[in-house]
Design an enzyme around this catalytic site. Sequence first.
Site, PDB file in Angstrom:
ATOM      1  N   ASN A  12      54.724  33.648 130.528  1.00 50.12           N
ATOM      2  CA  ASN A  12      55.431  32.363 130.500  1.00 50.12           C
ATOM      3  C   ASN A  12      56.600  32.501 129.521  1.00 50.12           C
ATOM      4  O   ASN A  12      56.406  32.492 128.317  1.00 50.12           O
ATOM      5  CB  ASN A  12      54.449  31.273 130.047  1.00 50.12           C
ATOM      6  CG  ASN A  12      55.132  29.940 129.783  1.00 50.12           C
ATOM      7  OD1 ASN A  12      56.262  29.721 130.219  1.00 50.12           O
ATOM      8  ND2 ASN A  12      54.428  29.062 129.088  1.00 50.12           N
ATOM      9  N   LYS A  14      58.909  30.463 128.865  1.00 49.68           N
ATOM     10  CA  LYS A  14      59.360  29.188 128.241  1.00 49.68           C
ATOM     11  C   LYS A  14      60.886  29.107 128.333  1.00 49.68           C
ATOM     12  O   LYS A  14      61.463  29.556 129.324  1.00 49.68           O
ATOM     13  CB  LYS A  14      58.831  29.083 126.814  1.00 49.68           C
ATOM     14  CG  LYS A  14      57.327  29.368 126.760  1.00 49.68           C
ATOM     15  CD  LYS A  14      56.684  29.018 125.462  1.00 49.68           C
ATOM     16  CE  LYS A  14      55.200  29.347 125.526  1.00 49.68           C
ATOM     17  NZ  LYS A  14      54.430  28.884 124.401  1.00 49.68           N
ATOM     18  N   HIS A 104      51.292  22.307 130.879  1.00 51.51           N
ATOM     19  CA  HIS A 104      51.335  23.091 129.636  1.00 51.51           C
ATOM     20  C   HIS A 104      51.410  22.130 128.451  1.00 51.51           C
ATOM     21  O   HIS A 104      52.062  21.086 128.529  1.00 51.51           O
ATOM     22  CB  HIS A 104      52.549  24.027 129.648  1.00 51.51           C
ATOM     23  CG  HIS A 104      52.518  25.005 128.523  1.00 51.51           C
ATOM     24  ND1 HIS A 104      52.878  24.669 127.243  1.00 51.51           N
ATOM     25  CD2 HIS A 104      52.128  26.301 128.479  1.00 51.51           C
ATOM     26  CE1 HIS A 104      52.714  25.729 126.462  1.00 51.51           C
ATOM     27  NE2 HIS A 104      52.257  26.723 127.187  1.00 51.51           N
ATOM     28  N   GLU A 106      53.059  22.104 125.854  1.00 54.81           N
ATOM     29  CA  GLU A 106      54.422  21.758 125.401  1.00 54.81           C
ATOM     30  C   GLU A 106      55.037  20.714 126.320  1.00 54.81           C
ATOM     31  O   GLU A 106      55.804  19.861 125.863  1.00 54.81           O
ATOM     32  CB  GLU A 106      55.287  23.032 125.334  1.00 54.81           C
ATOM     33  CG  GLU A 106      54.895  23.884 124.137  1.00 54.81           C
ATOM     34  CD  GLU A 106      55.121  25.383 124.328  1.00 54.81           C
ATOM     35  OE1 GLU A 106      55.844  25.768 125.258  1.00 54.81           O
ATOM     36  OE2 GLU A 106      54.546  26.155 123.542  1.00 54.81           O
ATOM     37  N   GLU A 176      43.923  27.053 127.287  1.00 56.51           N
ATOM     38  CA  GLU A 176      44.848  27.352 126.192  1.00 56.51           C
ATOM     39  C   GLU A 176      44.627  26.378 125.045  1.00 56.51           C
ATOM     40  O   GLU A 176      45.179  25.275 125.057  1.00 56.51           O
ATOM     41  CB  GLU A 176      46.301  27.187 126.667  1.00 56.51           C
ATOM     42  CG  GLU A 176      46.711  28.077 127.794  1.00 56.51           C
ATOM     43  CD  GLU A 176      48.212  28.354 127.774  1.00 56.51           C
ATOM     44  OE1 GLU A 176      48.574  29.520 127.684  1.00 56.51           O
ATOM     45  OE2 GLU A 176      49.008  27.400 127.809  1.00 56.51           O
ATOM     46  N   GLY A 182      51.281  30.075 120.183  1.00 55.67           N
ATOM     47  CA  GLY A 182      52.424  30.426 119.346  1.00 55.67           C
ATOM     48  C   GLY A 182      52.119  30.481 117.860  1.00 55.67           C
ATOM     49  O   GLY A 182      53.027  30.521 117.036  1.00 55.67           O
ATOM     50  N   SER A 222      48.385  33.087 121.843  1.00 55.48           N
ATOM     51  CA  SER A 222      48.528  34.228 120.943  1.00 55.48           C
ATOM     52  C   SER A 222      47.892  35.515 121.477  1.00 55.48           C
ATOM     53  O   SER A 222      47.344  36.318 120.712  1.00 55.48           O
ATOM     54  CB  SER A 222      47.987  33.883 119.541  1.00 55.48           C
ATOM     55  OG  SER A 222      48.748  32.827 118.967  1.00 55.48           O
TER      56      SER A 222
END
Length: 266
Positions: A12, A14, A104, A106, A176, A182, A222
Amino acid sequence: MPSQRRPLVAGNWKMNFDHLEATYFVQKLVWLLRDAHFDFKRCEVALFPSFTSLRSVQVLVEADKLKITYGAQSVSVTTQGAFTGDVSADMIAHLGCSYVIVGHSERRKYHPEDDANIVDQVRAVLAAGMQPILCVGESFEERRQGIELDFAVGQVRDVTRDLNDEQAAKLIVAYEPVWAIGTGMVATPQSAQDAAKAIRDDLGATFGQGVADAVRILYGGSVTSKNAAEMIAEPDVDGFLIGGAALDAEELCTIARLALKTSARK
Ligand code: PGA
């Protein structure tokens, strides 16, 4: 019995890489994988560029008959019309995409993507003939309360309650944990396995064993070449959704090779 699910290593990107950088990356990754005699039949590698790079990736994949797959990071819930800035599922499908990432964390955080919107995105992706990669996972708070498994299962159920068996079988789930994305704080293989198993058991209870066995469940948060092998050795972890480490072609190639090698032993 060994798992029939083909492992999926999904990068991904992003909001990284313009279309020239994307082109360079794909060529480098494919060259590295080819050099390593990578067996795509036994492990799938997928990339998720930004909308502006999808066409470049499609051209490369089709021209050179590359074996990588690709998809989009989000989708509009509407099919067409006065929705400035949105991109429809059909537009994405017409670029040869196989997948769309939905929900996701985010997107859930920075955009008005609530549960109802996420269900509609999943429906839109399926209707356009692609597969949704549904992201679920707890924040620190739910983990502190010890309700992380119920939370992740509940997020999957919010979507699957509106699906029939055939649609549910096309789902891919990415577990996730938000605190791992991250941050460098990766979940333990056991907690990734516990979440994947809880999600699979719940799919089995709702749709039957056939659907539960078909759905690929990925871990994300991660992931690097240092933790990938241990993670995918777990019976219910079928691959990865990778952010930061997917911006380095050599690292992504190493993770894909580890996924292939380790999952072959399951
Ligand atoms: P990360 O991101 O690998 O950088 O933690 C994962 C994701 O957001 O899908």
